[in-house]
Design an enzyme around this catalytic site. Structure first.
Site, PDB file in Angstrom:
ATOM      1  N   GLU A  75      50.110  25.170 -58.019  1.00 28.32           N
ATOM      2  CA  GLU A  75      51.474  25.535 -58.390  1.00 28.32           C
ATOM      3  C   GLU A  75      52.502  24.792 -57.538  1.00 28.32           C
ATOM      4  O   GLU A  75      53.522  24.332 -58.041  1.00 28.32           O
ATOM      5  CB  GLU A  75      51.689  27.048 -58.211  1.00 28.32           C
ATOM      6  CG  GLU A  75      50.738  27.920 -59.024  1.00 28.32           C
ATOM      7  CD  GLU A  75      49.524  28.360 -58.241  1.00 28.32           C
ATOM      8  OE1 GLU A  75      49.168  29.547 -58.316  1.00 28.32           O
ATOM      9  OE2 GLU A  75      48.916  27.501 -57.551  1.00 28.32           O
TER      10      GLU A  75
ATOM     11  N   GLY B  48       8.686  28.657 -54.915  1.00 26.12           N
ATOM     12  CA  GLY B  48       7.493  29.096 -55.620  1.00 26.12           C
ATOM     13  C   GLY B  48       7.712  30.423 -56.334  1.00 26.12           C
ATOM     14  O   GLY B  48       8.774  31.050 -56.242  1.00 26.12           O
TER      15      GLY B  48
ATOM     16  N   HIS C  63      48.425  24.289 -52.989  1.00 27.52           N
ATOM     17  CA  HIS C  63      47.877  24.839 -54.221  1.00 27.52           C
ATOM     18  C   HIS C  63      48.468  24.109 -55.424  1.00 27.52           C
ATOM     19  O   HIS C  63      49.469  23.401 -55.321  1.00 27.52           O
ATOM     20  CB  HIS C  63      48.161  26.331 -54.310  1.00 27.52           C
ATOM     21  CG  HIS C  63      47.333  27.149 -53.367  1.00 27.52           C
ATOM     22  ND1 HIS C  63      47.271  28.529 -53.419  1.00 27.52           N
ATOM     23  CD2 HIS C  63      46.520  26.778 -52.340  1.00 27.52           C
ATOM     24  CE1 HIS C  63      46.463  28.976 -52.467  1.00 27.52           C
ATOM     25  NE2 HIS C  63      46.005  27.938 -51.796  1.00 27.52           N
TER      26      HIS C  63
ATOM     27  N   SER D 293      11.072  37.593 -56.158  1.00 25.36           N
ATOM     28  CA  SER D 293      11.804  38.439 -55.202  1.00 25.36           C
ATOM     29  C   SER D 293      13.309  38.366 -55.429  1.00 25.36           C
ATOM     30  O   SER D 293      14.021  39.375 -55.359  1.00 25.36           O
ATOM     31  CB  SER D 293      11.483  38.018 -53.764  1.00 25.36           C
ATOM     32  OG  SER D 293      10.125  38.238 -53.463  1.00 25.36           O
TER      33      SER D 293
END
Length: 365
Positions: A54, A297, A52, A303
């Site tokens: 740090e 489409g 990471h 939806s």
């Protein structure tokens, strides 16, 4: 320099990462500053499963100064406090007796309580939220808070919102520069494109990334009848050679035949031709598909909005009109909707690509 200045430096480091290398993790940058205000360590998260930010910043600082007990750690995201593929970053901070940590954004993951753990251990924790840092991890935040991918809906339209003529012809509504932006930014950042079998068969587009070199991209196709697998569709351009990506066919049908290489079935519940989008979203996130670009489409577009899972719209508006009522709309739904119930948007960005205008909206629910 102020805390915000140092955090901005950490932010710039975080931006160096390639989003596809770090997913499902967030962008994180960190710097260690000594008691004279000099940056003595820096780092950013570069690949999922590896060190990471740090850790990299602290190790970089420790190589120059064996005593960090008078230093300050500036990190763009709250340090992790749980063990995953790597040990907790909070342990390393406490091990080196770093007395102060300044955080630029909080981690939405409920497993992360780094700020509290550090505070409880006597560390001076300063929270300095920077909007640019929060926005950088927009996809990660949506993944964590909504337990689904981020969905970006992209479309090229005429000025009156048409995406093709009545025969389905849409090449080309937008210009070359608009299409280049789609490849260089939207497709490059996405983990997959979502579309329908109807769109794939009609357009026969390759659905890959074409920038300096051609790159493959996952493709998710809603295909209830598994039309893509029919003999007459074996030569579709989507079946280019794939090394790392897949074509996912979304259906409720079971199949016993051997599938072509790199094709996988996603079984979800279907209602008529519409699939359970929440069920699909859960499956995709479990496949580490964190950001989805929708190129479809009007029916699927509508939806997705009705399901409240579209997060962002990127609409490329061309200086043209299609005044044929039978041409196709960007959103196609017959459900009654009043002005009071209209979907609200927040304008985030506009760009001009010659005579095209790109508008980027955040969808408000």
């Amino acid at each position: 320099m102020t805390s915000a200045d140092y955090l901005h430096t950490a932010f710039l480091l975080a931006k160096r990462a390639n989003s596809k290398n770090i997913r499902p993790n967030p962008f994180v940058g960190a710097i260690v500053v000594d008691d004279e205000g000099k940056i003595i360590g820096e780092g950013y998260h570069q690949k999922a499963g590896e060190a990471h930010a740090e850790v990299l910043a602290i190790n970089d600082a420790f190589a120059k100064s064996k005593d960090l007990s008078n230093s300050t750690l500036y990190v763009s995201l709250e340090p992790c406090s749980h063990s995953g593929k790597t040990p907790p970053c909070t342990h390393l901070i406490l091990e080196h007796k770093i007395p102060k940590v300044v955080i630029g954004s909080m981690d939405p993951n409920p497993l992360v309580s780094g700020a509290k753990e550090l505070t409880d251990a006597g560390v001076n924790v300063e929270i300095c939220i920077l909007p640019e840092i929060v926005e950088l991890n927009n996809t990660f935040n949506i993944n964590q808070l909504n337990k689904r991918p981020k969905y970006i809906l992209k479309a090229a339209t005429t000025l009156n919102g048409k995406i093709s003529d009545r025969l389905g012809n849409s090449k080309w509504i937008s210009n070359d520069k608009s299409r280049n932006y789609v490849h260089q930014v939207l497709r490059t950042n996405a983990d997959a494109i979502l579309t329908t079998a109807t769109t794939v068969i009609k357009d026969n587009a390759t659905m890959n990334i074409r920038v300096d070199e051609t790159k493959e991209l996952n493709l998710i196709i809603i295909d209830k009848q598994l039309d893509i697998l029919k003999e007459e569709n074996k030569a579709l351009n989507i079946f280019y050679k794939r090394e790392k990506t897949k074509i996912y066919l979304v259906t409720n049908k079971k199949i016993e035949n051997t599938l072509p290489k790199h094709v996988e079935i996603i079984n979800v519940n279907m209602h008529e031709e519409e699939c359970d989008l929440n069920e699909l979203s859960t499956f995709l996130l479990n496949k580490n598909i964190c950001e989805v670009l929708v190129e479809a489409g009007g029916k699927l577009n509508a939806s997705l909005l009705k399901a409240k899972i579209v997060d962002e719209l990127n609409i490329f508006i061309a200086p043209s009109l299609l005044i044929d009522n039978s041409s196709f709309n960007l959103f196609n739904s017959n459900e009654l909707q009043s002005i009071e119930n209209s979907i609200q948007l927040s304008l985030q960005e506009t760009q001009n690509f010659d005579s095209d205008i790109m508008v980027k909206y955040k969808v408000l629910y």
